[in-house]
Design an enzyme around this catalytic site. Structure first.
Site, PDB file in Angstrom:
ATOM      1  CG  PHE A  15      -1.584   1.069   1.579  1.00  0.00           C
ATOM      2  CD1 PHE A  15      -2.324   1.905   0.783  1.00  0.00           C
ATOM      3  CD2 PHE A  15      -1.665   1.464   3.062  1.00  0.00           C
ATOM      4  CE1 PHE A  15      -2.913   3.110   1.144  1.00  0.00           C
ATOM      5  CE2 PHE A  15      -2.139   2.675   3.342  1.00  0.00           C
ATOM      6  CZ  PHE A  15      -2.905   3.705   2.318  1.00  0.00           C
ATOM      7  N   GLY A  40       1.770  -7.697  -0.571  1.00  0.00           N
ATOM      8  CA  GLY A  40       1.717  -6.779  -1.693  1.00  0.00           C
ATOM      9  C   GLY A  40       1.524  -7.557  -2.796  1.00  0.00           C
ATOM     10  CG  ASP A  58      12.491 -12.814   3.130  1.00  0.00           C
ATOM     11  OD1 ASP A  58      12.753 -12.039   3.908  1.00  0.00           O
ATOM     12  OD2 ASP A  58      11.481 -13.660   3.362  1.00  0.00           O
ATOM     13  CE1 TYR A 146       4.016  -3.336  12.380  1.00  0.00           C
ATOM     14  CE2 TYR A 146       2.696  -1.980  13.858  1.00  0.00           C
ATOM     15  CZ  TYR A 146       3.468  -2.127  12.572  1.00  0.00           C
ATOM     16  OH  TYR A 146       3.453  -0.944  11.805  1.00  0.00           O
ATOM     17  CE  LYS A 150       7.072  -1.290  11.619  1.00  0.00           C
ATOM     18  NZ  LYS A 150       7.642  -1.185  10.344  1.00  0.00           N
ATOM     19  NE  ARG A 272     -10.052  -3.409  18.144  1.00  0.00           N
ATOM     20  CZ  ARG A 272      -9.314  -3.120  17.023  1.00  0.00           C
ATOM     21  NH1 ARG A 272      -8.001  -2.991  17.015  1.00  0.00           N
ATOM     22  NH2 ARG A 272     -10.012  -2.972  15.866  1.00  0.00           N
TER      23      ARG A 272
HETATM   24  N1  LIG Z   1      -0.677   1.423   6.961  1.00  0.00           N
HETATM   25  C1  LIG Z   1      -0.429   2.044   8.180  1.00  0.00           C
HETATM   26  O1  LIG Z   1      -1.377   2.740   8.541  1.00  0.00           O
HETATM   27  C2  LIG Z   1       1.094   2.022   8.884  1.00  0.00           C
HETATM   28  C3  LIG Z   1       0.980   2.600  10.061  1.00  0.00           C
HETATM   29  C4  LIG Z   1       2.352   2.699  10.713  1.00  0.00           C
HETATM   30  C5  LIG Z   1       3.294   2.034  10.120  1.00  0.00           C
HETATM   31  N2  LIG Z   1       3.176   1.353   8.788  1.00  0.00           N
HETATM   32  C6  LIG Z   1       4.324   0.844   8.421  1.00  0.00           C
HETATM   33  O2  LIG Z   1       4.299   1.054   6.725  1.00  0.00           O
HETATM   34  C7  LIG Z   1       5.045   0.120   6.262  1.00  0.00           C
HETATM   35  C8  LIG Z   1       4.232  -0.364   4.983  1.00  0.00           C
HETATM   36  O3  LIG Z   1       2.888  -0.854   5.406  1.00  0.00           O
HETATM   37  P1  LIG Z   1       1.753  -0.993   4.420  1.00  0.00           P
HETATM   38  O4  LIG Z   1       0.300  -0.577   5.320  1.00  0.00           O
HETATM   39  O5  LIG Z   1       1.780  -0.281   3.248  1.00  0.00           O
HETATM   40  O6  LIG Z   1       1.517  -2.679   4.419  1.00  0.00           O
HETATM   41  P2  LIG Z   1       1.494  -3.620   3.271  1.00  0.00           P
HETATM   42  O7  LIG Z   1       1.467  -4.837   3.680  1.00  0.00           O
HETATM   43  O8  LIG Z   1       0.538  -2.990   2.156  1.00  0.00           O
HETATM   44  O9  LIG Z   1       2.967  -3.398   2.641  1.00  0.00           O
HETATM   45  C9  LIG Z   1       4.181  -4.267   3.112  1.00  0.00           C
HETATM   46  C10 LIG Z   1       4.924  -4.842   1.965  1.00  0.00           C
HETATM   47  O10 LIG Z   1       6.010  -5.479   2.675  1.00  0.00           O
HETATM   48  C11 LIG Z   1       6.259  -6.881   1.712  1.00  0.00           C
HETATM   49  N3  LIG Z   1       7.048  -7.766   2.548  1.00  0.00           N
HETATM   50  C12 LIG Z   1       6.500  -7.984   3.821  1.00  0.00           C
HETATM   51  N4  LIG Z   1       7.507  -8.964   4.287  1.00  0.00           N
HETATM   52  C13 LIG Z   1       8.669  -8.730   3.427  1.00  0.00           C
HETATM   53  C14 LIG Z   1       9.793  -9.637   3.513  1.00  0.00           C
HETATM   54  N5  LIG Z   1      10.210 -10.323   4.318  1.00  0.00           N
HETATM   55  N6  LIG Z   1      10.737  -9.056   2.202  1.00  0.00           N
HETATM   56  C15 LIG Z   1      10.156  -8.372   1.282  1.00  0.00           C
HETATM   57  N7  LIG Z   1       8.916  -8.021   1.117  1.00  0.00           N
HETATM   58  C16 LIG Z   1       8.090  -7.915   2.345  1.00  0.00           C
HETATM   59  C17 LIG Z   1       4.663  -7.120   1.622  1.00  0.00           C
HETATM   60  O11 LIG Z   1       4.580  -8.079   0.284  1.00  0.00           O
HETATM   61  C18 LIG Z   1       4.072  -5.730   1.067  1.00  0.00           C
HETATM   62  O12 LIG Z   1       4.083  -5.489  -0.305  1.00  0.00           O
HETATM   63  C19 LIG Z   1       5.123  -1.048   7.237  1.00  0.00           C
HETATM   64  O13 LIG Z   1       6.597  -1.067   7.445  1.00  0.00           O
HETATM   65  C20 LIG Z   1       4.123  -0.749   8.233  1.00  0.00           C
HETATM   66  O14 LIG Z   1       4.565  -1.525   9.501  1.00  0.00           O
HETATM   67  C21 LIG Z   1       1.999   1.280   8.315  1.00  0.00           C
END
Ligand SMILES: NC(=O)c1ccc[n+]([C@@H]2O[C@H](COP(=O)([O-])OP(=O)(O)OC[C@H]3O[C@@H](n4cnc5c(N)ncnc54)[C@H](O)[C@@H]3O)[C@@H](O)[C@H]2O)c1
Length: 315
Positions: A15, A40, A58, A146, A150, A272
């Site tokens: 995303f 993804g 990975d 989680y 972080k 919750r």
């Molecule tokens: N969405 C939110 O509100 C939010 C809030 C705070 C932090 N984050 C952080 O932002 C980042 C992106 O989150 P997102 O919401 O886009 O999630 P997402 O699941 O859409 O994206 C994560 C991506 O990482 C890839 N991935 C996962 N494990 C992997 C690995 N071992 N090797 C290679 N690729 C891998 C997945 O295939 C995916 O494309 C993450 O680090 C998440 O913790 C997101």
């Protein structure tokens, strides 16, 4: 940042990562995406076809990272184990990816001569902290594996910068929403869950009385904050909130969604356990250090998100 540098986006098929990749490609950077496609999809980057390079791999695998990092000047590290409830069920996998993967990435980035890493951190590091609005000086109190992953990754990065010629900026994202957020996931974030339910004319389910507040930020603004962090001349380690600086209640969110989608009602579900009552961040440090402030109001962002969901569904 010099435009001849290549940028690598780990998790670029996800995303947020796909929006960062798009933003950087639009700005003329040479963009490489590295993703294992675990959550993804290639569909998220089909519109970037021919404009970005893709490596499947990975982040825990140094050999796979090495190929993708060649020539990179900046890395946006988005790849992660992203689900809070899943991290409770499988903490070792969460730590393996979010800490093991991050360490592998740092070591290989340093070896490749990367100048800067922008890390996707989270407001989850603050836990249930009532010192509102949350500034970067608020105490951290991570409340899940989680969130611990972080927070520890940030500490590792801070230490990593001390004797090395690499700079790291951890962006603490608040509740990010927008097009391409996965509504199918069992653990979908509240905005995409409402869109999914509303799109199917199901009731929008609000936990408790809906008075709990969160800080929602549009993904386009998050991509902008990332680009600014890459371009800033910050040295060493910095942790910076990426937030709207406003609180919105889940009930107000549901009411806005119901108006935008049309013809859907709201129902109350049991609250919750241990839900955080109020949360929002201070964006002052992002403004001071990056000149960043979000441009998209919640209503505008929700409208874009609903439209994009409906368009995608029609395809
Ligand atoms: N969405 C939110 O509100 C939010 C809030 C705070 C932090 N984050 C952080 O932002 C980042 C992106 O989150 P997102 O919401 O886009 O999630 P997402 O699941 O859409 O994206 C994560 C991506 O990482 C890839 N991935 C996962 N494990 C992997 C690995 N071992 N090797 C290679 N690729 C891998 C997945 O295939 C995916 O494309 C993450 O680090 C998440 O913790 C997101």
């Amino acid at each position: 940042m010099d435009k001849k540098f290549r940028v690598l986006v780990t998790g670029g098929c996800g995303f947020i990562g796909s929006h960062i990749a798009e933003k950087m490609a639009d700005a003329g950077y040479d963009v490489v995406i590295f993703d294992d496609l675990s959550s993804g999809t290639m569909e998220n980057i089909t519109h970037l076809s021919g404009r970005v390079k893709f490596f499947r791999g990975d982040v825990r695998n140094k050999k796979e990272l090495r190929g993708a990092l060649s020539g990179a000047g900046v890395v946006f590290h988005e790849a992660a184990f992203v689900s809070v409830p899943e991290s409770e069920k499988d903490p070792s996998r969460c730590f393996d990816i979010n800490l093991g993967g991050t360490i592998s990435l740092l070591e290989e980035a340093e070896r490749a001569g990367v100048e800067k890493v922008i890390f996707a951190s989270s407001c989850a590091v603050y836990g249930n902290n009532e010192d509102l609005p949350l500034t970067e000086n608020a105490g951290v109190s991570p409340g899940s594996p989680y969130a611990v992953s972080k927070s520890v990754a940030e500490q590792l990065m801070k230490e990593y910068c001390v004797r090395r010629p690499i700079s790291i900026t951890a962006l603490r994202y608040f509740n990010v929403y927008g097009p391409r957020q996965n509504p199918e996931s069992k653990y979908a974030a509240v905005v995409s869950k409402f869109i999914q339910d509303g799109g199917k004319k199901r009731k929008l389910s609000v936990e408790g009385d809906g008075s709990q507040t969160r800080d929602f930020i549009f993904v386009g603004d998050v991509a902008e904050a990332n680009m600014r962090a890459a371009q800033a001349s910050l040295k060493g380690f910095h942790a910076i909130n990426v937030c709207s600086g406003k609180e919105a209640s889940v009930m107000d969110l549901a009411k806005n969604m119901s108006l935008l989608i049309g013809n859907v009602s709201i129902e109350q579900a049991p609250p919750r356990a241990n839900d955080i009552a109020r949360s929002w961040g201070s964006g002052e440090k992002a403004l001071d250090l990056l000149g960043f402030s979000p441009k998209t109001s919640l209503i505008e962002g929700l409208k874009i998100t609903v439209e994009s969901y409906l368009e995608r569904k029609l395809r």
